[in-house]
Scaffold this motif. Structure first.
Motif, PDB file in Angstrom:
ATOM      1  N   GLY A 148     -15.066 -20.852  -3.945  1.00 42.42           N
ATOM      2  CA  GLY A 148     -14.806 -21.586  -5.132  1.00 42.42           C
ATOM      3  C   GLY A 148     -13.575 -21.691  -5.638  1.00 42.42           C
ATOM      4  O   GLY A 148     -12.885 -22.659  -6.094  1.00 42.42           O
ATOM      5  N   THR A 149     -12.599 -20.552  -5.345  1.00 39.17           N
ATOM      6  CA  THR A 149     -11.236 -20.562  -6.238  1.00 39.17           C
ATOM      7  C   THR A 149     -10.410 -19.994  -5.030  1.00 39.17           C
ATOM      8  O   THR A 149     -10.774 -19.054  -4.313  1.00 39.17           O
ATOM      9  CB  THR A 149     -11.269 -19.908  -7.123  1.00 39.17           C
ATOM     10  OG1 THR A 149     -11.648 -18.607  -7.351  1.00 39.17           O
ATOM     11  CG2 THR A 149     -11.911 -20.839  -8.250  1.00 39.17           C
ATOM     12  N   PRO A 150      -9.136 -20.326  -4.956  1.00 38.96           N
ATOM     13  CA  PRO A 150      -8.295 -19.679  -3.806  1.00 38.96           C
ATOM     14  C   PRO A 150      -7.525 -18.244  -4.598  1.00 38.96           C
ATOM     15  O   PRO A 150      -6.293 -18.300  -4.663  1.00 38.96           O
ATOM     16  CB  PRO A 150      -7.265 -20.810  -3.367  1.00 38.96           C
ATOM     17  CG  PRO A 150      -7.179 -21.758  -4.767  1.00 38.96           C
ATOM     18  CD  PRO A 150      -8.504 -21.478  -5.324  1.00 38.96           C
ATOM     19  N   ASP A 151      -8.256 -17.458  -4.934  1.00 41.90           N
ATOM     20  CA  ASP A 151      -7.632 -16.171  -5.536  1.00 41.90           C
ATOM     21  C   ASP A 151      -8.695 -15.150  -5.181  1.00 41.90           C
ATOM     22  O   ASP A 151      -9.408 -15.132  -4.336  1.00 41.90           O
ATOM     23  CB  ASP A 151      -7.491 -16.554  -7.211  1.00 41.90           C
ATOM     24  CG  ASP A 151      -8.903 -16.856  -7.642  1.00 41.90           C
ATOM     25  OD1 ASP A 151      -9.842 -16.679  -7.161  1.00 41.90           O
ATOM     26  OD2 ASP A 151      -8.990 -17.608  -8.785  1.00 41.90           O
ATOM     27  N   ALA A 152      -8.367 -13.852  -5.851  1.00 37.19           N
ATOM     28  CA  ALA A 152      -9.001 -12.726  -5.844  1.00 37.19           C
ATOM     29  C   ALA A 152     -10.638 -12.851  -6.015  1.00 37.19           C
ATOM     30  O   ALA A 152     -11.311 -12.357  -5.184  1.00 37.19           O
ATOM     31  CB  ALA A 152      -8.624 -11.619  -6.514  1.00 37.19           C
ATOM     32  N   ALA A 153     -10.977 -13.570  -7.235  1.00 39.23           N
ATOM     33  CA  ALA A 153     -12.265 -13.946  -7.533  1.00 39.23           C
ATOM     34  C   ALA A 153     -12.997 -14.624  -6.403  1.00 39.23           C
ATOM     35  O   ALA A 153     -14.111 -14.590  -6.131  1.00 39.23           O
ATOM     36  CB  ALA A 153     -12.325 -14.479  -8.720  1.00 39.23           C
ATOM     37  N   GLY A 154     -12.062 -15.806  -5.676  1.00 42.07           N
ATOM     38  CA  GLY A 154     -12.880 -16.593  -4.747  1.00 42.07           C
ATOM     39  C   GLY A 154     -13.000 -15.767  -3.513  1.00 42.07           C
ATOM     40  O   GLY A 154     -13.987 -15.941  -2.812  1.00 42.07           O
ATOM     41  N   LEU A 155     -12.172 -14.700  -3.232  1.00 41.63           N
ATOM     42  CA  LEU A 155     -12.398 -13.888  -2.102  1.00 41.63           C
ATOM     43  C   LEU A 155     -13.538 -12.912  -2.094  1.00 41.63           C
ATOM     44  O   LEU A 155     -14.344 -12.770  -1.395  1.00 41.63           O
ATOM     45  CB  LEU A 155     -10.975 -13.003  -1.775  1.00 41.63           C
ATOM     46  CG  LEU A 155     -10.023 -13.428  -1.242  1.00 41.63           C
ATOM     47  CD1 LEU A 155      -8.651 -12.795  -1.536  1.00 41.63           C
ATOM     48  CD2 LEU A 155     -10.154 -13.735   0.339  1.00 41.63           C
ATOM     49  N   ALA A 156     -13.740 -12.336  -3.416  1.00 43.00           N
ATOM     50  CA  ALA A 156     -14.974 -11.700  -3.701  1.00 43.00           C
ATOM     51  C   ALA A 156     -16.182 -12.529  -3.457  1.00 43.00           C
ATOM     52  O   ALA A 156     -17.176 -12.009  -2.817  1.00 43.00           O
ATOM     53  CB  ALA A 156     -14.746 -11.023  -5.096  1.00 43.00           C
ATOM     54  N   ASP A 157     -16.145 -13.724  -4.075  1.00 40.00           N
ATOM     55  CA  ASP A 157     -17.453 -14.526  -3.908  1.00 40.00           C
ATOM     56  C   ASP A 157     -17.720 -15.178  -2.487  1.00 40.00           C
ATOM     57  O   ASP A 157     -18.740 -14.964  -1.828  1.00 40.00           O
ATOM     58  CB  ASP A 157     -17.213 -15.957  -4.799  1.00 40.00           C
ATOM     59  CG  ASP A 157     -17.394 -15.592  -6.223  1.00 40.00           C
ATOM     60  OD1 ASP A 157     -17.795 -14.505  -6.526  1.00 40.00           O
ATOM     61  OD2 ASP A 157     -16.792 -16.423  -6.952  1.00 40.00           O
ATOM     62  N   ALA A 158     -16.351 -15.371  -1.557  1.00 36.45           N
ATOM     63  CA  ALA A 158     -16.559 -15.636  -0.273  1.00 36.45           C
ATOM     64  C   ALA A 158     -17.179 -14.470   0.285  1.00 36.45           C
ATOM     65  O   ALA A 158     -18.176 -14.650   1.537  1.00 36.45           O
ATOM     66  CB  ALA A 158     -15.232 -16.143   0.150  1.00 36.45           C
ATOM     67  N   GLY A 159     -16.492 -13.095   0.079  1.00 31.41           N
ATOM     68  CA  GLY A 159     -17.262 -12.237   0.844  1.00 31.41           C
ATOM     69  C   GLY A 159     -18.660 -11.830   0.614  1.00 31.41           C
ATOM     70  O   GLY A 159     -19.295 -11.415   1.571  1.00 31.41           O
ATOM     71  N   ALA A 160     -19.141 -12.149  -0.579  1.00 32.45           N
ATOM     72  CA  ALA A 160     -20.496 -11.966  -1.129  1.00 32.45           C
ATOM     73  C   ALA A 160     -21.321 -13.116  -0.031  1.00 32.45           C
ATOM     74  O   ALA A 160     -22.351 -12.592   0.448  1.00 32.45           O
ATOM     75  CB  ALA A 160     -20.852 -12.276  -2.425  1.00 32.45           C
ATOM     76  N   ARG A 161     -20.800 -14.248   0.115  1.00 29.81           N
ATOM     77  CA  ARG A 161     -21.664 -15.262   0.869  1.00 29.81           C
ATOM     78  C   ARG A 161     -21.628 -14.921   2.309  1.00 29.81           C
ATOM     79  O   ARG A 161     -22.647 -15.202   3.007  1.00 29.81           O
ATOM     80  CB  ARG A 161     -20.871 -16.614   0.518  1.00 29.81           C
ATOM     81  CG  ARG A 161     -21.644 -17.559   1.229  1.00 29.81           C
ATOM     82  CD  ARG A 161     -21.120 -19.223   0.688  1.00 29.81           C
ATOM     83  NE  ARG A 161     -22.095 -20.173   1.362  1.00 29.81           N
ATOM     84  CZ  ARG A 161     -21.747 -21.237   0.885  1.00 29.81           C
ATOM     85  NH1 ARG A 161     -20.914 -21.895   0.282  1.00 29.81           N
ATOM     86  NH2 ARG A 161     -22.822 -22.343   1.499  1.00 29.81           N
ATOM     87  N   LEU A 162     -20.835 -14.002   2.830  1.00 32.86           N
ATOM     88  CA  LEU A 162     -20.528 -13.786   4.072  1.00 32.86           C
ATOM     89  C   LEU A 162     -21.146 -12.247   4.387  1.00 32.86           C
ATOM     90  O   LEU A 162     -21.310 -11.937   5.468  1.00 32.86           O
ATOM     91  CB  LEU A 162     -19.222 -13.780   4.683  1.00 32.86           C
ATOM     92  CG  LEU A 162     -18.552 -15.178   4.501  1.00 32.86           C
ATOM     93  CD1 LEU A 162     -17.070 -15.196   4.947  1.00 32.86           C
ATOM     94  CD2 LEU A 162     -19.205 -16.331   5.539  1.00 32.86           C
ATOM     95  N   ALA A 163     -21.816 -11.843   3.354  1.00 31.82           N
ATOM     96  CA  ALA A 163     -22.403 -10.580   3.547  1.00 31.82           C
ATOM     97  C   ALA A 163     -23.364 -10.590   4.672  1.00 31.82           C
ATOM     98  O   ALA A 163     -24.376 -11.257   4.631  1.00 31.82           O
ATOM     99  CB  ALA A 163     -23.058 -10.071   2.146  1.00 31.82           C
TER     100      ALA A 163
END
Length: 353
Positions: A148-163
């Motif tokens: 959703g965003t190119p920042d730490a929050a986006g990294l966290a969300d991307a990581g969760a999606r790829l869990a």
């Protein structure tokens, strides 16, 4: 004699499949009784999906964002629960006219969309082939597409999606994200960046590297392959990807060891054989594997810029290193009439074999 014909693509002039066909046609003219085995290769760059698709799986097509937001149709492969994605399909250099403006604007969001499509289709492993990109965004576009965003929050969300998903970065280069060997400095000019654009891209990626490294708690931006595909490697490593040689991925899927054991000679090649080739590109990776099997290798390249006496080349034990441009008499003819000239060079080599 069994002849294994295993080239990579020749830049924008010939795909790996087309190059293999040209080499086979030329060799057969001189040695019609030889058994020719076509096994096109890829190091993760353009042609990665097509080369792997020959060996099984289902090819999917997705309309996604190109490097400048225009819609492009990209293909990816699902073989069992393993997905193979070719980053160049979504953000390849061939999708834009490279200049300083596009060098600054191009992004990797489309690659993120492909990863998301693979995960949504049930892939447990996603292998992303890195190479031939037209962007230098450090993978910010990919993270934004997944999180959703190119920042730490986006990294966290991307990581969760790829869990639960095993992520693999298949790359042909070992460059870090930043510095004199980094994505902007080394590859930016190839993508249209002038000196000012390179400076700006390096600045942006330095800021992004701080975000990636802090979020991971480790210096992923300095890792081997972090600078691959304009820094897509750095974002993938931050998201937990393991790095593998793209050439090795293709070798495993296509049973390269078995093919080598039955061969009398290997013919490989690529568009330009230079010092970057020594970092893990197809011709060198294949030569090393063939040497272990005591099979001679001849490299047919569009252009050759390495001296034949280079100590790194002597260590490969090549039986031949030939240039299509030299055979054709000019670089331009080698490009304009690539298939015919490559076939002619293969025929010439075969007659002296």
């Amino acid at each position: 004699m069994r002849v294994l014909i295993a080239p990579d693509s020749f830049g924008d002039t010939l795909t790996a499949v087309e190059a293999a066909a040209a080499i086979a046609a030329g060799w057969a003219r001189a040695r019609p009784d030889d058994e020719l085995v076509a096994a096109p290769r890829s190091d993760g760059g353009p042609g990665f999906v097509d080369v792997l698709a020959v060996h099984g799986g289902l090819v999917h097509e997705v309309v996604t964002a190109g490097p400048l937001d225009d819609a492009v149709t990209a293909r990816w492969l699902l073989d069992g629960d393993v997905a193979y994605i070719e980053s160049a399909q979504a953000c390849g250099l061939h999708l834009l006219r490279a200049d300083p403006g596009t060098a600054l604007a191009a992004h990797s969001a489309g690659v993120g969309h492909l990863v998301a499509a693979a995960v949504d289709a049930g892939a447990g492993t996603v292998v992303v082939g890195l190479g031939g990109s037209g962007c230098t965004d450090g993978g910010r576009g990919l993270v934004a597409a997944l999180g959703g965003t190119p920042d730490a929050a986006g990294l966290a969300d991307a990581g969760a999606r790829l869990a639960g998903v095993r992520l693999v970065a298949a790359t042909d280069v070992e460059n870090p994200l930043l510095g004199p060997r980094g994505a902007a400095v080394v590859f930016g000019p190839q993508k249209g960046a002038d000196a000012d654009a390179v400076t700006e891209l390096e600045r942006r990626n330095a800021e992004w590297a701080d975000v990636l490294d802090e979020w991971c708690g480790a210096p992923v931006s300095t890792g081997a392959g972090a600078g691959a595909a304009g820094g897509l490697g750095a974002a993938l490593l931050a998201l937990g990807a393991e790095r593998r040689s793209g050439a090795d991925v293709v070798a495993d899927v296509t049973g390269q060891d078995t093919l080598l054991r039955g061969a009398g000679v290997v013919l490989t090649g690529e568009g330009r054989f230079d010092h970057q080739s020594l970092g893990g590109k197809v011709a060198v990776a294949l030569a090393r594997a063939a040497r272990a099997c005591a099979v001679p290798v001849v490299v047919l390249a569009g252009q050759v810029t390495l001296d034949g006496d280079d100590p790194d080349l002597r260590g490969l034990g090549l039986s031949g290193l030939r240039s299509v441009a030299d055979h054709a008499g000019s670089v331009q003819l080698a490009i304009d009439d690539a298939a015919t000239q490559l076939a002619g060079l293969a025929e010439e080599v075969a007659r002296s074999w």
